[in-house]
Design a protein around this motif. Structure first.
Motif, mmCIF file in Angstrom:
data_model
loop_
_atom_site.group_PDB
_atom_site.id
_atom_site.type_symbol
_atom_site.label_atom_id
_atom_site.label_comp_id
_atom_site.label_asym_id
_atom_site.label_seq_id
_atom_site.Cartn_x
_atom_site.Cartn_y
_atom_site.Cartn_z
ATOM 1 N N PRO A 326 0.791 -1.235 0.000
ATOM 2 C CA PRO A 326 0.000 0.000 0.000
ATOM 3 C C PRO A 326 0.825 1.288 0.000
ATOM 4 O O PRO A 326 0.269 2.373 -0.137
ATOM 5 C CB PRO A 326 -0.808 -0.109 1.281
ATOM 6 C CG PRO A 326 0.072 -0.897 2.206
ATOM 7 C CD PRO A 326 0.854 -1.848 1.348
ATOM 8 N N GLY A 327 2.179 1.191 0.134
ATOM 9 C CA GLY A 327 2.982 2.409 0.291
ATOM 10 C C GLY A 327 2.875 3.368 -0.891
ATOM 11 O O GLY A 327 2.957 4.585 -0.724
ATOM 12 N N LEU A 328 2.669 2.804 -2.102
ATOM 13 C CA LEU A 328 2.655 3.642 -3.306
ATOM 14 C C LEU A 328 1.628 4.780 -3.202
ATOM 15 O O LEU A 328 1.860 5.890 -3.680
ATOM 16 C CB LEU A 328 2.345 2.760 -4.528
ATOM 17 C CG LEU A 328 2.478 3.385 -5.899
ATOM 18 C CD1 LEU A 328 3.901 3.855 -6.162
ATOM 19 C CD2 LEU A 328 2.040 2.404 -6.994
ATOM 20 N N ALA A 329 0.510 4.496 -2.549
ATOM 21 C CA ALA A 329 -0.567 5.493 -2.480
ATOM 22 C C ALA A 329 -0.162 6.710 -1.647
ATOM 23 O O ALA A 329 -0.749 7.785 -1.793
ATOM 24 C CB ALA A 329 -1.826 4.849 -1.901
ATOM 25 N N ASP A 330 0.825 6.564 -0.771
ATOM 26 C CA ASP A 330 1.242 7.699 0.082
ATOM 27 C C ASP A 330 2.581 8.292 -0.343
ATOM 28 O O ASP A 330 3.098 9.197 0.326
ATOM 29 C CB ASP A 330 1.368 7.228 1.544
ATOM 30 C CG ASP A 330 0.039 6.749 2.077
ATOM 31 O OD1 ASP A 330 -0.969 7.408 1.770
ATOM 32 O OD2 ASP A 330 -0.002 5.710 2.764
ATOM 33 N N ALA A 331 3.160 7.757 -1.406
ATOM 34 C CA ALA A 331 4.506 8.220 -1.796
ATOM 35 C C ALA A 331 4.486 9.693 -2.207
ATOM 36 O O ALA A 331 3.577 10.145 -2.912
ATOM 37 C CB ALA A 331 5.008 7.360 -2.961
ATOM 38 N N ASN A 332 5.489 10.428 -1.774
ATOM 39 C CA ASN A 332 5.612 11.841 -2.172
ATOM 40 C C ASN A 332 7.084 12.244 -2.135
ATOM 41 O O ASN A 332 7.491 13.164 -1.419
ATOM 42 C CB ASN A 332 4.775 12.736 -1.251
ATOM 43 C CG ASN A 332 4.692 14.172 -1.763
ATOM 44 O OD1 ASN A 332 5.234 14.482 -2.831
ATOM 45 N ND2 ASN A 332 4.048 15.045 -1.008
ATOM 46 N N ALA A 333 7.889 11.522 -2.942
ATOM 47 C CA ALA A 333 9.341 11.722 -2.906
ATOM 48 C C ALA A 333 9.752 13.141 -3.276
ATOM 49 O O ALA A 333 10.788 13.614 -2.835
ATOM 50 C CB ALA A 333 10.019 10.726 -3.852
#
Ligand code: FAD
Ligand code: DLZ
Ligand code: SF4
Length: 521
Positions: A326-333
């Motif tokens: 699920p991490g992709l949905a919160d990614a904000n590099a």
């Protein structure tokens, strides 16, 4: 019907007789459950045409199954007692039919799959979860491919899929000598393109009823519904595919990246809505494309380009989604935090390329790939719009949008929010790219050749602002680092002009109110 049948829930994007949960099952022993539920219709406020498409396609599919002798339990949105969720409707169906087991094909989206995985704890009967083998690459196959690789290069994955399917293969070599003919697929638009029209499907009684429901229950959702003309049965979707293979595939390749004001489809297939909900089989379409090449109806660059989008990009983003959720949905590099501008919902902007792409999105629940990538996506990237807002927008506004395909394209391909797992560099561009590949700039209030001051295309200053503010990260990326030499050669005054222009532009944007994408109460 035996007293304890097998219950088979079919979700709204599983509308295929060949889906793994139905394939091989006996009609005498099976109850199919289809559910229109409030949760699915509102987890984002989908474009009105998307809800109408899914409900109409579901109702048509259920009717076809009934005609073929299947026992179908169909729950309509407004049926009394509708609990509003898949799990709630499954509980009610178990009460009614007392099944001995549930057979369900895995969900395409993380959110729904999480709910399904709780079913064994909630229900006494056995639950059998089946793979979705409409995809060519299974989860384990993708994960094995990704394991230990430094970079998840789509091109390498795609070659594996070519070998696996045998599409456009000449023994173990690629047909025509090259794996990828993208270099031949970058023609700008020219003159009157004379594109054959995409078939439109007038609403029948079922679709008209669904449109009335959507107008009544989802009146505050984005989008026009009057123009609804999507295929809603597999027969209609096949007609749409026939028209593409007969009339448009030949020029699909060369004009894949072209944009023309007011021309919403160009030579694109317009088949994603039908593929994603199950009305068309992706592999079958690729085989038809290959046949068009072998029969001499379409050149290799068009056919290879089309096949690459499907067995390459489509399969790759699906594998990528499941690998990084699920991490992709919160990614904000890129630490992008500007709110989505209101004009993404209203279309009220004098940037002509954006206005036209949003108009098409509003009217058709569709914009073609290069509008999504290089106009809307590029704007969101260089303006630093926060990924959550961008994801919600893309998920809400397109009739083909499901998180498994939308999220990798947004977080990975356009925003670089995943820090470079999908793309080796951000796809950032000034207005020069749009000027080269479209007719937008000719009648725009701005000019891409004007670099600063009034009338300068905002994409230029925004591009340099992006480059400047991400120096720490991007100057270490060899695919983009050379741009810093150009930036550094500009005098301080010029640089200041660009940065001030971009800051003023960003300050002038009105943030979208939250109620557009999600219910706020
Ligand atoms: P064509 O141009 O005719 O391409 C043929 C097929 O290839 C498409 O139908 C689609 O199945 C597949 N395809 C092409 N590009 C991609 C891609 N990048 N990823 C996955 N499949 C691809 N596509 C969706 O189906 N749903 C989405 O929610 C979606 N969101 C996107 C968001 C962004 C930011 C971007 C850049 C792209 C997105 N795409 C999405 C991919 C692509 O834009 C659409 O598949 C395409 O525009 C659909 O129109 P078409 O059927 O005419 O495609
Ligand atoms: C997109 C959608 C909508 C709007 N409504 C429904 C619905 O009421 N019932 C249903 O079965 N499916 C719907 N869908 C499609 C689902 O969201 C999709 O099948 C899941 O997200 C897959 O994980
Ligand atoms: Fe878009 Fe700039 Fe061209 Fe106007 S001038 S259409 S804003 S790229």
């Amino acid at each position: 019907m035996p007293s304890q049948p097998i219950l088979v829930p079919i979700l709204g994007d599983q509308l295929s007789r060949n889906i793994s949960s139905i394939r091989g099952r006996s009609k005498d022993d099976t109850v199919i459950l289809m559910m229109e539920v409030w949760d699915e219709a509102t987890y984002v406020k989908h474009h009105k045409q998307k809800i109408a498409l899914i409900f109409s396609a579901m109702r048509h599919f259920a009717a076809e199954l009934c005609d073929a002798g299947w026992d179908v339990e169909y729950v309509k949105l407004d049926d009394e007692g509708n609990s509003g969720s898949f799990t709630g409707e499954l509980a009610r169906a178990i009460e009614r039919r007392d099944p001995r087991a549930i057979h369900v094909t895995e969900a395409s989206e993380w959110r729904v799959q999480q709910a399904i995985e709780e079913w064994p704890d909630k229900f006494a009967c056995a639950i059998e979860l089946l793979p979705d083998d409409r995809f060519i690459c299974s989860h384990s196959e993708f994960n094995d491919w990704a394991e230990g690789r430094k970079a998840l290069t789509m091109e390498h994955f795609y070659r594996e899929m070519r070998r696996k399917t045998g599409l456009l293969m000449d023994g173990d070599k690629p047909e025509g000598g090259d794996w990828n003919y993208d270099k031949d697929n970058r023609e700008p638009p020219k003159g009157d393109m004379n594109v054959p029209p995409v078939p439109k499907f007038a609403p029948d009684e079922i679709t008209s009823e669904v449109i009335a429901l959507v107008e009544e229950r989802f009146s505050d959702h984005f989008g026009n519904i009057e123009e609804f003309a999507w295929p809603v049965t597999s027969a209609e979707a096949q007609k749409a595919a026939d028209a593409f293979f007969a009339q448009r595939i030949e020029k699909f390749g060369p004009y894949q990246d072209a944009m023309v004001h007011g021309s919403d489809d160009l030579y694109h297939s317009m088949l994603s809505t039908s593929i994603n909900c199950g009305l068309l089989d992706p592999l079958d379409l690729c085989q038809r494309a290959e046949k068009a090449y072998k029969d001499g109806h379409a050149p290799i660059n068009s056919v290879e380009g089309f096949i690459r989008q499907i067995i390459g990009w489509r399969e790759y983003v699906r594998g990528f989604y499941w690998l990084f959720m699920p991490g992709l949905a919160d990614a904000n590099a890129m630490e992008a935090n500007v709110p989505l501008p209101e004009f993404f919902w209203t279309g009220e902007t004098d940037l002509r390329c954006l206005a036209d792409s949003i108009r098409s999105t509003h009217n058709n629940a569709h914009a073609h790939h290069i509008q999504r990538l290089m106009v809307l996506g590029n704007f969101c990237l260089i303006a630093g719009i926060n990924p959550r807002d961008v994801q919600d927008w893309y998920l809400a506004v397109y009739a083909d949008a499901y998180e498994w395909v939308e999220l990798p394209n947004v977080a990975g391909m356009i925003l670089y929010a995943d820090g470079g797992k999908l793309a080796t560099k951000p796809y950032a561009a000034s207005g020069n790219y749009i000027n080269k590949m479209s007719d937008y700039c000719r009648e725009c209030a701005y000019s891409p050749s004007k670099k600063s001051g009034e009338g300068a295309c905002p994409f230029g200053p925004l591009y340099w602002h992006f480059i400047d503010r991400h120096r720490d990260t991007l100057s270490k990326n060899h695919r983009i680092s050379r741009i810093y030499a150009t930036w550094d050669r500009m005098g301080d005054e010029k640089k200041r002009d660009y940065l001030d222009h971009a800051d003023n532009f960003l300050d002038s944007l009105t943030p979208a109110s939250k109620g557009w994408a999600k219910e706020t109460n």
